[in-house]
Design a protein around this motif. Structure first.
Motif, short mmCIF file in Angstrom:
data_model
loop_
_atom_site.label_atom_id
_atom_site.label_comp_id
_atom_site.label_asym_id
_atom_site.label_seq_id
_atom_site.Cartn_x
_atom_site.Cartn_y
_atom_site.Cartn_z
N ARG A 697 0.82 -1.21 0.00
CA ARG A 697 0.00 0.00 0.00
C ARG A 697 0.85 1.26 0.00
NH1 ARG A 697 -3.76 -3.51 2.68
NH2 ARG A 697 -5.80 -3.34 1.66
N ILE A 698 1.93 1.24 0.75
CA ILE A 698 2.83 2.40 0.73
C ILE A 698 3.46 2.54 -0.65
CG2 ILE A 698 4.99 3.32 1.66
CD1 ILE A 698 4.21 2.26 4.35
N LEU A 699 3.86 1.40 -1.22
CA LEU A 699 4.43 1.44 -2.57
C LEU A 699 3.42 1.97 -3.58
CD1 LEU A 699 6.68 0.75 -4.60
CD2 LEU A 699 5.76 -1.57 -4.70
N GLY A 700 2.17 1.50 -3.50
CA GLY A 700 1.14 1.97 -4.42
C GLY A 700 0.89 3.46 -4.28
N THR A 701 0.86 3.95 -3.04
CA THR A 701 0.63 5.39 -2.83
C THR A 701 1.81 6.21 -3.32
OG1 THR A 701 -0.66 4.80 -0.86
CG2 THR A 701 -0.03 7.10 -1.12
N ALA A 702 3.02 5.71 -3.09
CA ALA A 702 4.21 6.43 -3.56
C ALA A 702 4.25 6.48 -5.09
CB ALA A 702 5.47 5.76 -3.01
N VAL A 703 3.89 5.38 -5.72
CA VAL A 703 3.85 5.36 -7.19
C VAL A 703 2.79 6.34 -7.69
CG1 VAL A 703 3.24 3.93 -9.18
CG2 VAL A 703 4.73 3.00 -7.40
N ALA A 704 1.63 6.36 -7.03
CA ALA A 704 0.56 7.28 -7.45
C ALA A 704 0.98 8.73 -7.24
CB ALA A 704 -0.71 6.97 -6.65
N MET A 705 1.68 9.02 -6.15
CA MET A 705 2.15 10.39 -5.90
C MET A 705 3.10 10.83 -7.02
SD MET A 705 4.36 11.86 -2.68
CE MET A 705 5.85 11.05 -3.27
N THR A 706 4.03 9.95 -7.37
CA THR A 706 4.97 10.27 -8.46
C THR A 706 4.23 10.45 -9.78
OG1 THR A 706 6.64 8.93 -7.31
CG2 THR A 706 7.07 9.51 -9.61
N LEU A 749 -4.66 0.68 -5.59
CA LEU A 749 -4.41 1.85 -4.73
C LEU A 749 -3.75 2.98 -5.52
CD1 LEU A 749 -4.88 2.66 -1.84
CD2 LEU A 749 -2.58 1.92 -1.28
N SER A 750 -2.87 2.65 -6.46
CA SER A 750 -2.24 3.70 -7.26
C SER A 750 -3.26 4.38 -8.16
CB SER A 750 -1.10 3.11 -8.10
OG SER A 750 -1.59 2.15 -9.01
N ILE A 751 -4.22 3.62 -8.68
CA ILE A 751 -5.27 4.23 -9.52
C ILE A 751 -6.16 5.15 -8.67
CG2 ILE A 751 -7.30 3.75 -10.92
CD1 ILE A 751 -5.95 1.10 -11.74
N VAL A 752 -6.63 4.63 -7.52
CA VAL A 752 -7.53 5.41 -6.66
C VAL A 752 -6.83 6.66 -6.15
CG1 VAL A 752 -8.78 5.40 -4.48
CG2 VAL A 752 -8.92 3.43 -6.01
N ALA A 779 -7.63 24.04 0.94
CA ALA A 779 -7.22 23.58 -0.38
C ALA A 779 -5.72 23.77 -0.53
CB ALA A 779 -7.96 24.36 -1.47
N TYR A 780 -5.03 22.69 -0.90
CA TYR A 780 -3.59 22.73 -1.09
C TYR A 780 -3.26 22.52 -2.56
CZ TYR A 780 -3.36 21.98 3.98
OH TYR A 780 -3.51 22.10 5.34
N PRO A 781 -2.16 23.11 -3.03
CA PRO A 781 -1.70 22.79 -4.38
C PRO A 781 -1.25 21.33 -4.46
CG PRO A 781 -0.08 24.12 -3.24
CD PRO A 781 -1.30 24.09 -2.37
N LEU A 782 -1.14 20.82 -5.67
CA LEU A 782 -0.88 19.38 -5.85
C LEU A 782 0.45 18.96 -5.25
CD1 LEU A 782 -1.82 17.15 -8.75
CD2 LEU A 782 0.59 17.18 -8.13
N TYR A 783 1.47 19.79 -5.35
CA TYR A 783 2.78 19.38 -4.85
C TYR A 783 2.80 19.26 -3.32
CZ TYR A 783 3.57 24.38 -3.81
OH TYR A 783 3.48 25.66 -3.33
N ILE A 784 1.78 19.83 -2.65
CA ILE A 784 1.63 19.63 -1.20
C ILE A 784 0.60 18.54 -0.90
CG2 ILE A 784 0.91 20.73 0.95
CD1 ILE A 784 1.99 23.35 -0.07
N LEU A 785 -0.46 18.50 -1.70
CA LEU A 785 -1.53 17.53 -1.46
C LEU A 785 -1.04 16.09 -1.63
CD1 LEU A 785 -4.58 17.23 -0.89
CD2 LEU A 785 -4.93 17.16 -3.37
N ALA A 786 -0.19 15.85 -2.63
CA ALA A 786 0.28 14.48 -2.88
C ALA A 786 1.10 13.93 -1.70
CB ALA A 786 1.10 14.44 -4.18
N ALA A 791 1.56 10.68 3.40
CA ALA A 791 1.75 10.69 4.85
C ALA A 791 0.51 10.15 5.57
CB ALA A 791 2.06 12.11 5.33
N ALA A 792 -0.68 10.54 5.09
CA ALA A 792 -1.91 10.08 5.72
C ALA A 792 -2.07 8.57 5.57
CB ALA A 792 -3.11 10.81 5.12
N VAL A 793 -1.79 8.05 4.38
CA VAL A 793 -1.89 6.60 4.14
C VAL A 793 -0.89 5.86 5.00
CG1 VAL A 793 -1.50 4.80 2.42
CG2 VAL A 793 -2.86 6.81 1.83
N THR A 794 0.34 6.36 5.06
CA THR A 794 1.37 5.70 5.88
C THR A 794 0.97 5.69 7.34
OG1 THR A 794 3.05 6.47 4.31
CG2 THR A 794 3.82 5.69 6.46
N CYS A 795 0.43 6.80 7.81
CA CYS A 795 -0.01 6.88 9.21
C CYS A 795 -1.11 5.87 9.49
CB CYS A 795 -0.48 8.29 9.51
SG CYS A 795 -1.16 8.51 11.18
#
Length: 1065
Positions: A697-706, A749-752, A779-786, A791-795
């Motif tokens: 899940r962390i890997l999927g979220t990191a891939v999606a962030m990138t 998870l990367s798609i969602v 509302a945050y810009p994308l470079y902060i929201l990602a 961080a939220a998923v990891t937590c």
């Protein structure tokens, strides 16, 4: 070396390709054989022509083939990416944005969870459960919000404006969240709609703390349910209108692959037998050991290929094909049911699919038996100490070379008939595929009329079945000629009246022949084992050929028509949609054994409810009511209830932050709702799987962030470009779902996550910052929201992982042990079922297997169900074993090797027991008109009917092993091991001539040979099971002796080794 082999043939050794030394039989008699036949049988196989001139494929083609990107996969990748893309694009319209406001991105997420790529039958069931669960969640949450808003109203003083925070409202929302999370995790329903329900519950019960009144709450719930249902509607439209895929289409493709794999295994098995004609395992073993010695490495078992002494490159390929076949068999077993249930437009009816699968399964078992030939050879090699690697005496060395010669002779002897029958089977499989229209017919070549008339019917033509049956009968009737070849090859002389001799007049063996009769008998049984199974494969294929030809003659393939499932099928479909399809008592020995929740036949006490040692059966209405009341504490102490409490504890670890005055704004501003949702949907019961999913899940979220960074900034945030690149990314991300199911969590998870991040930014752009922040979230810009999302998923995952291992972990090791014990219990019942099946067939009391209500029908129904359960459980054991390597180890090392050996023994034991049942089916097919055959059968049945002692010992032993392994208790001392199942000795005791090779043409003789081989293999594997279970749980030792404390441990260990050796002897 040659002299050793010549002298070895004269010794009275105990080395044949199969069998134990204590099974005696008169396997042959004296006469001169044909030298021509001997030379033909011993002629080496011609080397295959070299293929150096063939063109090597380009690197691009090799890479493309490895990816497996066929047209169907590309279509499904595109299909899966359409719903969220349409949802994102649709939201760019201001009118649409006015409807969904700040929940617009949920439409795209719900469309992903709709899984439009599913086959039609599964999709309809999946979507039905999705819609019902979301609507039920919405109604329940409206009740929760009503309670929460009433708590606020009743605790707010009159005339005072409502504040943002209200402690009573927060407390009510917290209670509802606890109850809902607990119930939904205890529920046995499994669907992506449940994930949506969890998100629905969490979102409402957290945001509900700020709703001042019920109209506000109702408006929010309306927008929330509209968002989910709109996403499901997009998924449904995509499923039915873009590359529609029915479950029948999936099953037909799998069935084509299944038949081709069966054909491939048979052809590879024949190729493997050809390689054994010249294979020298001792030479290969010595070369491997010398190679390791030169490299200064630790000495390993050198088995040529795939860990086997008798391994060759062909055996490696055969093992790969067998693994694929078993995997596809398990998958097809689950896919055939949805295919029968769906409304479709096709050519074959639902009952045709049932019959095709039934006939296909009848080919599966004998093919498995053929492929298990290497296990039989390895078993004999292990019994003779080949794998020990120790130096042996000259006599033992000579015996080993005798074994090799025996295998070489047997393989050369079978080379020609197996090659011919394999080629015939290849044509039969092609015929089936062509008639079923699963493959395209080959292009027709222009031929002369004369040559066309002389040729045999080709696969797909009308007269092919008749030609195939003739070749199959020739293979079956060639036993007498094959026996003459066998005797000539082994210098066994047959008298002129051998085939016409009386049944009761035995030809006694001379003293010179006594030394070699046992070796020849075992070699003959080994040959008969292989011939019989290949003939049964051919017979099962013939039944399938006749069935497809019959349906073709009836006009089933002329035109397509609307197909409707029956009322019974629809009823089972509805039942499986809202519950478990196999419903039975929780405390049954064999969970989920009964189809539809009803036992239609009595299978013995082993299939009924376990007795309660603390309570007698209820006798009156009051006691029956008390039994119902006992289900309440039983529910709360169940494993599912304990897991539900764990999820509640993990959820409230973060959820409590939202319900306190000082931290509520922090929770909402930093989007800890995402963490809470990840806890609710990502917790697993076992520690090893949690560790794996934590990383995935962390890997999927990191891939999606990138990917989100690339999608957004590669086009500088321009909306059309962002949507196009988002679609491209989602299409690529669907690839692992089809080709790498192990990483499906990463893909989904990367798609969602990418849709959530990019979709939210596009939503803010459409609504404006003021409206987008009206729900209290900045509302945050994308470079902060990602990074916030990561961080939220990891937590959330970290909290869920902590509560998975705290206060105590449930490890895969424990689950593996319990599941293995359950499979042993199932094996015990399966073995007893087969024993009763064989006994009833031998005594002639089984009845017709096709007539409902007969003993044979009931046993067959139970045996098929248990076999399917065992195959499924053994496949799950592989999964648990793989996940066990991910769990954190504290203390000693997990005995992984012991469990792997136990699982291997269980898989082999399932095969041997199934083959024994399969071979015994010939006992019902004796023609009473043949007096000699009936006399032989009568004498044969006298012995088989008295074989219960050994079978009962094995049944008791398997049950004892299951109980000991399940409870972790040591085995009792002085276990009585089952005696060798000496069919040959018992038959010889009744009549010395009963196992003479003159009766090789009897229909039951080959079945008897198969049962003899499988019975010896069953005994060997049961002894191995006892050994490995004893290594895991130990054995009670009541003996005591005075020893020094310093040497106690070493004395005990040596004493255990001595006991093991003596019992093995």
């Amino acid at each position: 070396m040659a002299s050793k082999r010549e002298n070895a043939d004269e010794d009275n050794g105990d080395n044949g390709p199969i069998g134990h030394t204590d099974d005696d039989a008169a396997a042959g008699h004296s006469s001169s054989g044909s030298d021509d036949r001997t030379k033909e049988a011993q002629a080496p196989a011609k080397p295959e022509p070299k293929k150096d001139e063939q063109k090597k494929p380009s690197k691009l083609k090799v890479a493309w083939d490895k990816l497996g990107l066929d047209v169907m996969t590309l279509k499904m990748m595109f299909k899966g990416s359409v719903p969220p893309t349409v949802a994102i694009a649709m939201y760019q319209s201001p009118r649409v944005a006015e409807v969904y406001t700040t929940l617009g991105y949920l439409v795209a997420i719900a469309s992903i969870l709709g899984f439009a790529i599913m086959p039609r039958g599964k999709f309809i069931q999946h979507m039905t459960l999705n819609v019902i669960s979301i609507c039920f969640a919405a109604g329940l949450n409206l009740l929760a919000l009503y309670c929460a808003t009433q708590a606020r109203i009743n605790t707010t003083p009159a005339g005072q404006p409502p504040s943002v925070y209200n402690s009573s409202q927060s407390a009510v929302c917290a209670v509802w969240l606890i109850g809902q999370v607990y119930l939904i995790n205890v529920s046995s329903l499994t669907s992506f709609g449940i994930i949506g329900s969890k998100e629905n519950f969490a979102d409402v019960n957290l945001d509900g703390t700020q709703f001042p009144d019920m109209p506000t709450a109702t408006s929010f719930m309306q927008r929330l349910i509209e968002a989910f249902l709109s996403g499901f509607a997009l998924a449904t439209a995509t499923h039915f209108f873009i590359f529609p895929t029915s479950s029948r289409l999936v099953v037909f493709k799998e069935l084509a692959g299944y038949l081709q794999l069966l054909n491939g295994v048979v052809k590879t098995q024949t190729a493997y037998m050809t390689t054994l004609e010249t294979h020298d395992p001792l030479k290969q073993q010595a070369e491997g050991a010398e190679s390791d010695k030169k490299k200064h490495k630790k000495k390993k078992e050198i088995a040529g290929q795939s860990g086997y002494i008798w391994g060759t490159p062909a055996s490696v390929k055969m093992e790969e094909l067998m693994n694929k076949l078993i995997e596809l068999h398990t998958k097809l077993h689950g896919d055939i049911t949805p295919a029968k249930r769906e409304f479709a437009f096709g050519k074959l009816e639902s009952h045709d699919l049932t019959e095709l699968w039934k006939l296909g399964r009848s080919i599966f078992l004998p093919v498995l038996g053929l492929a298990s030939m290497i296990n039989i050879l390895e078993r004999q090699a292990e019994l003779c100490g080949w794998k020990s690697g120790d130096e042996v005496s000259q006599e033992v060395d000579e015996n080993r070379y005798r074994q090799i010669e025996n295998v070489h002779e047997a393989m050369k002897f079978l080379h020609k008939p197996f090659a011919q029958m394999t080629a015939t089977l290849d044509g039969a499989f092609q015929h089936i595929l062509l008639v079923l229209e699963l493959v395209k017919p080959p292009k027709k070549k222009q031929e002369d009329e004369e040559s066309k008339g002389d040729e045999a019917p080709k696969p797909g033509s009308t007269g092919f079945a008749e030609t195939y049956k003739k070749k199959m009968d020739e293979f079956y009737n060639s036993k007498k000629r094959s026996l003459e070849d066998f005797c000539a090859q082994n210098d066994i002389q047959l008298p002129p009246d051998f085939w016409e001799a009386s049944f009761i007049h035995p030809h006694t063996l001379t003293a010179e022949q006594e030394h070699r009769r046992e070796r020849h008998q075992r070699q003959l049984f080994f040959v008969l084992y292989l011939e019989y199974l290949l003939w049964r494969v051919a017979k099962a294929v013939l039944n399938l050929v006749l069935f497809v030809d019959k349906r073709k003659q009836e006009g089933a393939f002329k035109r397509s028509k609307l197909i409707f499932p029956g009322s019974k099928t629809i009823y089972k479909w509805i039942l499986s949609t809202f519950g478990q399809e196999d419903m039975s008592q929780e405390d049954s020995f064999t969970t989920d054994m009964d189809s539809g929740g009803n036992e239609s036949l009595y299978l013995g006490q082993g299939f009924s409810k376990m007795k309660d040692p603390e309570h007698e059966p209820p006798r009156n209405a009051f006691e029956k009511l008390g039994e119902k009341a006992r289900n309440i504490p039983r529910f709360f102490r169940s494993d599912s209830s304990a897991f539900g409490f764990r999820v509640v504890a993990a959820t409230m670890t973060l959820g409590i932050v939202c319900y306190l005055r000082d931290t509520q704004s922090f929770f909402l501003d930093n989007r800890l709702l995402w963490s809470l949702i990840m806890i609710a949907i990502s917790m697993n019961r076992t520690a090893g799987q949690s560790s794996f999913n934590f990383a995935m899940r962390i890997l999927g979220t990191a891939v999606a962030m990138t990917a989100s960074y690339v999608i957004w900034y590669i086009v500088d945030g321009k909306t059309p470009g962002v949507i196009i690149f988002l679609w491209l990314w989602m299409a690529i991300a669907f690839y692992p779902i089809f080709k790498a199911p192990k990483f499906i969590i990463v893909a989904v998870l990367s798609i969602v996550t990418s849709v959530l991040i990019v979709g939210y930014e596009l939503q803010v752009r459409v609504l404006g910052v003021e409206v987008a922040t009206s729900n209290g979230q900045p509302a945050y810009p994308l470079y902060i929201l990602a990074p916030y999302r990561l961080a939220a998923v990891t937590c959330g995952i970290l909290v869920s992982y902590i509560w998975t291992i705290f206060p105590f972990p449930i490890s895969e090791s424990t689950e593996l042990r319990k599941d293995l014990a359950a499979s042993l219990n199932l094996m015990c019942i399966f073995y007893e079922n087969v024993h009763e099946t064989v006994r009833s067939r031998v005594t002639g009391k089984a009845g017709s297997i096709t007539k409902k209500g007969t003993h044979a029908y009931n046993l067959e129904k139970a045996r098929t169900t248990i076999f399917s359960k065992l195959v499924f459980v053994l496949e799950n054991l592989k999964t648990n074993s793989a996940f066990s390597s991910f769990q954190l180890r504290v203390g000693g090392r997990f005995p992984h090797e012991e469990y792997e050996e136990l699982m291997s023994c269980m898989r082999r034991l399932l095969l041997w027991v199934s083959l024994a049942s399969y071979a015994s089916s010939d006992f019902d097919q004796v023609e009473e008109a043949d007096a000699e055959r009936s006399l032989w059968a009568a004498e044969f049945r006298k012995v088989i009917g008295n074989s219960a002692n050994t079978s009962n010992q094995i049944t008791s032993l398997l049950s004892l092993l299951a109980s000991s392994l399940s409870n972790g208790q040591p085995l009792p001392p002085y276990l009585r091991m089952p005696e060798s199942f000496q069919l040959v000795r018992r038959l010889e005791h009744v009549n010395p001539d009963i196992v003479s090779v003159r009766h090789v043409a009897e229909p039951e003789y080959s079945a008897f040979a198969v049962m003899q081989v499988t019975s010896q293999c069953i005994n060997t594997d049961v002894l191995k099971l006892v050994k490995h279970v004893k290594n895991l749980v130990g054995e009670i030792d009541f003996s005591y002796r005075a020893v020094k404390s310093s040497s106690a441990s070493s004395f005990n260990s040596s004493d255990e080794e001595e006991d093991a050796k003596s019992k093995a002897e």
